[in-house]
Design a protein around this motif. Structure first.
Motif, PDB file in Angstrom:
ATOM      1  N   ILE A 109       0.817  -1.229   0.000  1.00 57.57           N
ATOM      2  CA  ILE A 109       0.000   0.000   0.000  1.00 57.57           C
ATOM      3  C   ILE A 109       0.841   1.266   0.000  1.00 57.57           C
TER       4      ILE A 109
ATOM      5  N   ASP B  89      10.606   7.645   8.893  1.00 58.64           N
ATOM      6  CA  ASP B  89      11.415   8.842   9.173  1.00 58.64           C
ATOM      7  C   ASP B  89      10.877   9.651  10.347  1.00 58.64           C
ATOM      8  N   LEU B  90       9.559   9.681  10.503  1.00 52.64           N
ATOM      9  CA  LEU B  90       8.985  10.484  11.602  1.00 52.64           C
ATOM     10  C   LEU B  90       9.299   9.847  12.962  1.00 52.64           C
ATOM     11  N   HIS B  91       9.345   8.494  12.987  1.00 51.05           N
ATOM     12  CA  HIS B  91       9.726   7.823  14.237  1.00 51.05           C
ATOM     13  C   HIS B  91      11.151   8.234  14.634  1.00 51.05           C
TER      14      HIS B  91
ATOM     15  N   LYS C  19       3.498  15.090  10.745  1.00 61.10           N
ATOM     16  CA  LYS C  19       2.405  14.339  10.110  1.00 61.10           C
ATOM     17  C   LYS C  19       1.918  13.355  11.168  1.00 61.10           C
TER      18      LYS C  19
ATOM     19  N   VAL D 287       0.404   6.767  13.581  1.00 58.28           N
ATOM     20  CA  VAL D 287      -0.117   5.920  14.665  1.00 58.28           C
ATOM     21  C   VAL D 287       1.014   5.197  15.371  1.00 58.28           C
TER      22      VAL D 287
ATOM     23  N   GLU E 197      -6.009   7.586  17.483  1.00 51.10           N
ATOM     24  CA  GLU E 197      -6.666   6.282  17.279  1.00 51.10           C
ATOM     25  C   GLU E 197      -6.958   5.584  18.608  1.00 51.10           C
TER      26      GLU E 197
ATOM     27  N   THR F 210      -8.842   4.640   6.960  1.00 49.90           N
ATOM     28  CA  THR F 210      -8.266   4.109   5.734  1.00 49.90           C
ATOM     29  C   THR F 210      -8.365   2.583   5.688  1.00 49.90           C
ATOM     30  N   ASP F 211      -8.363   1.944   6.846  1.00 50.13           N
ATOM     31  CA  ASP F 211      -8.426   0.473   6.880  1.00 50.13           C
ATOM     32  C   ASP F 211      -9.811  -0.059   6.533  1.00 50.13           C
TER      33      ASP F 211
ATOM     34  N   ILE G  21      -4.447   8.818   3.138  1.00 51.94           N
ATOM     35  CA  ILE G  21      -3.409   8.356   4.063  1.00 51.94           C
ATOM     36  C   ILE G  21      -2.277   7.637   3.339  1.00 51.94           C
ATOM     37  N   PHE G  22      -2.605   6.684   2.478  1.00 51.42           N
ATOM     38  CA  PHE G  22      -1.554   5.917   1.787  1.00 51.42           C
ATOM     39  C   PHE G  22      -1.590   6.196   0.291  1.00 51.42           C
TER      40      PHE G  22
ATOM     41  N   ARG H 275      -3.220   2.635  -2.228  1.00 52.75           N
ATOM     42  CA  ARG H 275      -4.156   1.739  -1.530  1.00 52.75           C
ATOM     43  C   ARG H 275      -5.417   1.463  -2.362  1.00 52.75           C
TER      44      ARG H 275
END
Ligand code: EPZ
Length: 423
Positions: free
Chosen positions: A121, A127-129, A166, A169, A194, A310-311, A333-334, A337
């Motif tokens: 997807i 990178d944000l982590h 951004k 989750v 979430e 999105t899921d 989001i993706f 997808r």
């Protein structure tokens, strides 16, 4: 390789019980790395990703026990962590392994985790982590497909101000788990909202963490010296619940979805009602989808919680093929997808893709076909389409669906669906 054989055309009837949320169980298992004491988790879904996470923790010499009864309980004890590393051969099968990075750095001051790489997807960067861990005082390096994080002066992470440019989750979950044992205070801005993030916060607080702002996008964490064990029951899986609501709606049946949390499904319920689906809520843990009223097209735009998830986008697309009119589905989001769309078109659906938008024109009579699943939620959407298609369908590569749905073919069969797993 297993596949499902599905004979479409049956209206589903009856009650389905929702399992624990995979996307809450995975961070909860990783959180057990934060304490030398046992963490008892209940309502764990029996899906492949949970087994993979268990193997990953065992690789670090963490005790992982699944008592015989009930099989949905799990005890994890990270008395000692022998190897603060998540190897590629395990990470490549489950991206959520990145969730071990935060707790390992929080507890030990260092970690080495294989970069998860992309999936069907999207590129799924982390990178944000990594930027957030740097904002907390960690030194990050990437080499040979691994990310290494460590506290430069040894000791514990100092903590600090983290601003997510951004919403992410697992990024929010990773940083929470790094912050709870930090040497100072960590403030997290633009945190994800979430329910799975809130569930993790509840577990961490039970373990002795000091976290304020749960349920808001601004979190404040005071690091503590040590965390203790805890017992925690995982929230029901809102995406599984949503998938079964669509299964009842698309077949024009009468399905009761039990042991779910309707308050986690507000945007989905509103959208399904807009599409003409009858949904009732007899109590706080049950939803009923009933009747076979005519479905009407509705536009959907996926967003972070509490927006439309999105899921659930792929599952909604299957329903939109049966709705009268044109539904515009926007995936924000993706970046990739819509892989399920081409497979649905092979079944006769009328879908046109334009970048992040898919236009679904209906209603169309879908014909049973052989289709291939590409990712977890796409495979669920193809099963839904097959349930309403005329004739026999085969859904290939159902290992995707096994990652996040507990014995879906058994649950659907109990609702009257003609579905069986064939190898
Ligand atoms: C979580 O993935 C879920 N997985 C996903 O569920 C879900 O689709 C997703 O959140 C969005 O709700 C788990 O919780 C295990 P993100 P996650 O970080 O955390 C970009 C399923 O079907 N991004 O919120 O990986 C990213 O590319 C799975 O159960 C960066 O650019 O998603 C995406 O476009 C699929 N850099 C967006 O942000 C980063 O460092 C949101 O991703 C991180 C993310």
């Amino acid at each position: 390789m297993d596949r499902f054989r599905i004979a479409g055309g049956t209206r589903l009837q009856g009650t389905v019980r929702i399992s624990g949320a995979k996307n809450s169980a995975l961070p909860a298992m990783a959180a057990a790395l934060l304490s030398p004491e046992p963490v008892h988790l209940k309502n764990i879904p029996r899906v492949r990703d949970i087994i993979t996470m268990g193997r990953l923790l065992a690789h670090m010499s963490v005790r992982v026990e699944t008592p015989d009864l009930p099989p949905t309980d799990l005890t994890i004890q990270a008395e000692k962590i022998s190897d603060a590393e998540a190897p590629y051969e395990l990470v490549r099968t489950m991206r959520a392994s990145i969730l071990t990075l935060g707790p390992l750095v929080g507890r030990l001051g260092h970690a080495r985790v294989s970069l998860p790489g992309g999936c069907a997807i999207g590129a799924r960067p982390v990178d944000l982590h990594l930027k957030a861990l740097e904002q907390m005082g960690a030194e990050i390096s990437t080499e040979h497909g691994y990310v290494a994080a460590r506290v430069p002066a040894g000791g514990r992470l100092p903590g600090g101000q983290v601003i997510f440019e951004k919403i992410t989750v697992t990024g929010t979950e990773n940083i929470l788990m790094a912050a709870v044992l930090a040497d100072g205070e960590t403030r997290i801005e633009n945190a994800a909202l979430e329910p799975e993030v809130i569930d993790l916060i509840e577990l961490l607080v039970k373990m002795g963490a000091r976290i304020e702002g749960g349920g808001t996008s601004s979190l404040r964490v005071q690091g503590v010296q040590k965390l203790c064990g805890a017992t925690h029951s995982i929230i029901p899986d809102r995406i599984e619940a949503g998938t079964f609501l669509v299964a009842g709606a698309i077949t024009g049946g009468a399905v009761e979805v039990a042991e779910c949390l309707p308050q986690h499904l507000v945007s989905l319920i509103a959208k399904l009602r807009e599409t003409g689906v009858n949904i009732e809520q007899p109590n706080d843990h049950t939803l009923r989808v009933c009747g076979s009223r005519k479905l009407i097209a509705a536009d959907v735009r996926t967003e972070e919680y509490p927006g439309f998830p999105t899921d659930m986008q792929a599952q909604f697309m299957a329903l939109a093929t049966q709705a009268d009119g044109a539904s515009v589905i926007t995936e924000t989001i993706f970046e990739n997808r819509f892989l399920h769309a081409s497979e649905m078109m092979r079944m006769g659906a009328s879908i046109s893709i334009d970048g992040r938008k898919a236009i679904v024109r209906g209603p169309t009579r879908l014909q049973g076909s052989s289709v291939i699943a590409s990712d977890l939620r796409a495979s669920a959407s193809l099963v839904l389409a097959a349930l309403v298609a005329q004739g026999m369908s085969y859904v290939d590569r159902v290992y995707h669906i096994d990652r996040g749905y507990e014995r879906i073919e058994e649950k659907l069969s109990r609702l009257g669906a003609h579905i069986e797993r064939v190898s």
